[in-house]
Design a protein around this motif. Structure first.
Motif, PDB file in Angstrom:
ATOM      1  N   GLY A 159      12.737   8.226  12.933  1.00  8.16           N
ATOM      2  CA  GLY A 159      11.743   8.504  11.906  1.00  8.16           C
ATOM      3  C   GLY A 159      11.602   7.465  10.810  1.00  8.16           C
ATOM      4  N   THR A 160      12.642   6.672  10.572  1.00  5.57           N
ATOM      5  CA  THR A 160      12.639   5.797   9.396  1.00  5.57           C
ATOM      6  C   THR A 160      11.477   4.802   9.415  1.00  5.57           C
ATOM      7  N   ARG A 189      13.833   9.110  23.293  1.00  2.40           N
ATOM      8  CA  ARG A 189      14.556   7.909  23.750  1.00  2.40           C
ATOM      9  C   ARG A 189      14.897   8.105  25.228  1.00  2.40           C
ATOM     10  N   GLU A 234      17.231   7.749  27.301  1.00  9.75           N
ATOM     11  CA  GLU A 234      18.664   7.547  27.538  1.00  9.75           C
ATOM     12  C   GLU A 234      19.056   8.362  28.761  1.00  9.75           C
ATOM     13  N   ARG A 250      22.910  14.637  24.514  1.00  8.53           N
ATOM     14  CA  ARG A 250      22.057  13.437  24.548  1.00  8.53           C
ATOM     15  C   ARG A 250      20.838  13.728  25.408  1.00  8.53           C
ATOM     16  N   GLU A 261      14.669  10.043   3.455  1.00  9.90           N
ATOM     17  CA  GLU A 261      14.674   8.652   3.006  1.00  9.90           C
ATOM     18  C   GLU A 261      14.442   8.645   1.495  1.00  9.90           C
ATOM     19  N   LEU A 304      20.940   0.381  15.168  1.00  9.30           N
ATOM     20  CA  LEU A 304      19.629  -0.079  14.699  1.00  9.30           C
ATOM     21  C   LEU A 304      19.859  -1.276  13.782  1.00  9.30           C
ATOM     22  N   TYR A 339      19.793  -1.970   8.973  1.00 10.20           N
ATOM     23  CA  TYR A 339      20.728  -1.632   7.903  1.00 10.20           C
ATOM     24  C   TYR A 339      21.269  -2.838   7.163  1.00 10.20           C
ATOM     25  N   CYS A 376      25.291  13.222  12.454  1.00  5.78           N
ATOM     26  CA  CYS A 376      24.424  12.770  11.372  1.00  5.78           C
ATOM     27  C   CYS A 376      24.774  11.310  11.083  1.00  5.78           C
ATOM     28  N   ALA A 377      23.764  10.495  10.814  1.00  7.39           N
ATOM     29  CA  ALA A 377      24.049   9.080  10.587  1.00  7.39           C
ATOM     30  C   ALA A 377      22.991   8.482   9.682  1.00  7.39           C
ATOM     31  N   GLY A 378      23.386   7.443   8.959  1.00  7.11           N
ATOM     32  CA  GLY A 378      22.404   6.809   8.083  1.00  7.11           C
ATOM     33  C   GLY A 378      22.973   5.618   7.374  1.00  7.11           C
ATOM     34  N   TYR A 420      18.963   0.359   3.766  1.00  6.33           N
ATOM     35  CA  TYR A 420      18.146  -0.643   4.480  1.00  6.33           C
ATOM     36  C   TYR A 420      17.200  -1.316   3.486  1.00  6.33           C
ATOM     37  N   GLY A 456      18.897   6.288   3.579  1.00 14.33           N
ATOM     38  CA  GLY A 456      18.515   7.559   4.192  1.00 14.33           C
ATOM     39  C   GLY A 456      19.472   7.954   5.292  1.00 14.33           C
ATOM     40  N   PHE A 457      19.128   9.056   5.949  1.00 18.49           N
ATOM     41  CA  PHE A 457      19.965   9.539   7.048  1.00 18.49           C
ATOM     42  C   PHE A 457      19.122  10.397   7.985  1.00 18.49           C
TER      43      PHE A 457
HETATM   44  P1  HAM Z   1      20.488   7.389  14.826  1.00 15.93           P
HETATM   45  O1  HAM Z   1      21.936   7.191  14.653  1.00 15.93           O
HETATM   46  O2  HAM Z   1      19.827   6.627  15.890  1.00 15.93           O
HETATM   47  O3  HAM Z   1      19.815   7.055  13.410  1.00 15.93           O
HETATM   48  O4  HAM Z   1      20.191   8.928  15.052  1.00 15.93           O
HETATM   49  C1  HAM Z   1      20.620   9.903  14.123  1.00 15.93           C
HETATM   50  C2  HAM Z   1      21.161  11.111  14.840  1.00 15.93           C
HETATM   51  O5  HAM Z   1      20.210  11.619  15.770  1.00 15.93           O
HETATM   52  C3  HAM Z   1      22.395  10.851  15.684  1.00 15.93           C
HETATM   53  O6  HAM Z   1      23.557  10.855  14.889  1.00 15.93           O
HETATM   54  C4  HAM Z   1      22.376  12.046  16.623  1.00 15.93           C
HETATM   55  O7  HAM Z   1      22.896  13.196  15.984  1.00 15.93           O
HETATM   56  C5  HAM Z   1      20.892  12.232  16.858  1.00 15.93           C
HETATM   57  N1  HAM Z   1      20.491  11.610  18.124  1.00 15.93           N
HETATM   58  C6  HAM Z   1      20.203  10.310  18.364  1.00 15.93           C
HETATM   59  N2  HAM Z   1      19.885  10.104  19.653  1.00 15.93           N
HETATM   60  C7  HAM Z   1      19.964  11.305  20.268  1.00 15.93           C
HETATM   61  C8  HAM Z   1      19.738  11.768  21.609  1.00 15.93           C
HETATM   62  N3  HAM Z   1      19.321  10.947  22.587  1.00 15.93           N
HETATM   63  N4  HAM Z   1      19.940  13.086  21.879  1.00 15.93           N
HETATM   64  C9  HAM Z   1      20.328  13.934  20.906  1.00 15.93           C
HETATM   65  N5  HAM Z   1      20.538  13.561  19.619  1.00 15.93           N
HETATM   66  C10 HAM Z   1      20.372  12.267  19.303  1.00 15.93           C
HETATM   67  C11 HAM Z   1      18.484   7.117  13.167  1.00 15.93           C
HETATM   68  O8  HAM Z   1      17.684   7.612  13.906  1.00 15.93           O
HETATM   69  C12 HAM Z   1      18.111   6.594  11.793  1.00 15.93           C
HETATM   70  N6  HAM Z   1      16.645   6.674  11.660  1.00 15.93           N
HETATM   71  C13 HAM Z   1      18.814   7.379  10.703  1.00 15.93           C
HETATM   72  C14 HAM Z   1      18.434   6.902   9.333  1.00 15.93           C
HETATM   73  C15 HAM Z   1      17.517   7.444   8.510  1.00 15.93           C
HETATM   74  N7  HAM Z   1      18.931   5.847   8.723  1.00 15.93           N
HETATM   75  C16 HAM Z   1      18.360   5.709   7.545  1.00 15.93           C
HETATM   76  N8  HAM Z   1      17.476   6.657   7.408  1.00 15.93           N
END
Ligand code: HAM
Length: 426
Positions: free
Chosen positions: A84-85, A113, A115, A121, A131, A260, A263, A282-284, A287, A303-304
């Motif tokens: 989403g970012t 994605r 994957e 996943r 954000e 990504l 960061y 959860c991750a973030g 940036y 953000g996260f």
């Molecule tokens: P990300 O680490 O790619 O960060 O995804 C964040 C969370 O989305 C992961 O920790 C996980 O819980 C969930 N996730 C990711 N991929 C999958 C998948 N294939 N299946 C299920 N759950 C998944 C971001 O997306 C950044 N945009 C976070 C961010 C926001 N950073 C700054 N602002």
């Protein structure tokens, strides 16, 4: 017979009942975000492919092999959002959200994605993310992490591990990358195929290796913090001090690099041991360069995003799923009661204070038959509307899930109170 169709692999249905629990959890998260001053933003699911190519990094797994990309009708390249970012930043620049004031937004919805699907996943999954734009101070990083801690606390989640790291800024990272590549070349014999691919495209990701032979020597690899400048080190120290001050435990994981490229400085992940291989819930991180990179005026940001499937799994494993169901009342009809009378009665109940779903039985038959159906449909209460009740403006209220409960005939306006008395539920 026509062949039955199935959902696309890695994309899941969320069925009635389960969806209600999702919504209850989402509502708690949204309430928690609102308490920190975040407002909702809704952005498209499809964006120009270039948005992700320019922001997430050409060498990342997402851009290299996981995006759902297809030609638009005009021949332009479009992509289903993998996160989403980038889209939120695009929208914030496009609509001038970064000029007026510091902006804080949250979003919720599906991401895509390609994957390899496994537990936790998926190819379509859901994130709630936030954000915060306009603040460079370490106190904002701390606030964002504290917010995520509060969201988990509001749901009763315990036992997550918070890992943090600082990635420094791009120049220091480039020097570090160089040193790491040299180190990895010295240990080339230990690299597996995945490591070699990462080494070529995105060397920092090699630190995330699942290969134990390489993992064993990585302790001796150069560390990012050895390359960071004084300002970045001070920023990271301030983040750690802020977390200490709030009593939020964490571990510094120098190998935490994230998947990504946008960061800089602080990154963090909340990890569970209860979810198997896909333990990051959860991750973030920060940036600060992304907005100017997309043509906006330089604006720091942090953000996260939380993965909702993993969060729901975690809540289920901990027996923490909130009770989401509204009471369900089934309105049953006696002989001679018309559709019109039944519909009017149900509408009056819905409009005036019935804190329950009111469902009219359309199947006909005796009260006994209708009661059976109500029971099978999971109704908590049956409302019997016979000719006498119709004439008197009353209903007979019967609790279906309480053994030995009485039934009460009361005026329509008192049906809620009667149901509460009989079921013990409000
Ligand atoms: P990300 O680490 O790619 O960060 O995804 C964040 C969370 O989305 C992961 O920790 C996980 O819980 C969930 N996730 C990711 N991929 C999958 C998948 N294939 N299946 C299920 N759950 C998944 C971001 O997306 C950044 N945009 C976070 C961010 C926001 N950073 C700054 N602002």
């Amino acid at each position: 017979m026509a062949q039955k169709l199935q959902a696309v692999r890695g994309m899941n249905d969320v069925l009635p009942g389960v969806a209600a629990r999702w919504r209850a959890v989402e509502q708690r998260l949204i309430d928690g975000l609102a308490r920190y001053g975040f407002e909702e933003i809704r952005i498209p699911i499809v964006e120009p492919t270039e948005l992700y190519a320019r922001t997430l990094g050409a060498g990342t797994d997402i851009v290299a092999k996981e995006m759902y990309t297809f030609p638009g009708r005009g021949g332009e390249s479009l992509t289903l959002r993998p996160e989403g970012t980038a889209g939120v930043v695009r929208a914030a620049i496009e609509h001038g959200l970064l000029h007026a004031r510091a902006t804080r937004v949250w979003y919720l919805g599906p991401m895509f994605r390609h994957e390899r699907p496994q537990k936790g996943r998926y190819r379509q999954f859901h994130q709630i993310g936030a954000e915060s734009f306009g603040h460079a101070q370490a106190s904002t990083d701390v606030e964002i992490i504290a917010l995520t801690a509060d969201l988990f606390a509001a749901l009763g989640v315990q036992g997550l591990r918070l890992e943090i790291n600082s990635l420094g800024e791009s120049e220091a990272r480039a020097r570090y990358r160089q040193a790491l590549v040299e180190f990895l070349h010295d240990h080339a014999a230990l690299l597996d195929e995945d490591d070699r691919r990462r080494l070529e495209h995105n060397p920092l990701r090699v630190l995330d290796t699942k290969n134990p032979a390489l993992g064993a020597v990585l302790g001796a690899a150069p560390r990012l913090d050895e390359f960071a400048d004084a300002q970045c080190l001070a920023h990271f120290a301030a983040v750690r001090a802020g977390l200490d001050g709030l009593g939020i435990p964490y571990t510094v994981n120098p190998r935490l690099v994230r998947g990504l490229d946008y960061y800089s400085r602080t990154v963090f992940e909340w990890v569970s041991d209860a979810l198997g291989a896909q333990g990051t819930v959860c991750a973030g991180g920060r940036y600060d360069a992304l907005i100017s990179q997309l043509g906006g005026r330089p604006t720091p940001a942090v953000g996260f995003a939380m993965g909702l499937e993993r969060l729901m799994d975690l809540l289920e494993a901990g027996d923490l799923l909130p009770e989401a169901r509204m009471q369900r009342w089934h309105l049953l009809r006696g002989p001679g009661v018309t559709d019109d009378q039944a519909a009017r009665t149900a509408r009056t109940l819905r409009a005036h204070g019935a804190n329950a779903a009111v469902v009219v039985d359309h199947g006909g038959g005796s009260f006994g038959k209708q009661l059976d159906r109500a029971d099978r449909a999971g109704a908590d209460v049956a409302l019997l509307l016979g000719p006498d009740e119709c004439a008197a403006g009353t209903l007979t209220v019967k609790a279906l899930r309480v053994p030995g409960a009485d039934q009460l005939t009361v005026p329509l306006a008192d049906a809620g109170a009667a149901a509460a008395r009989l079921t013990g539920l409000r």
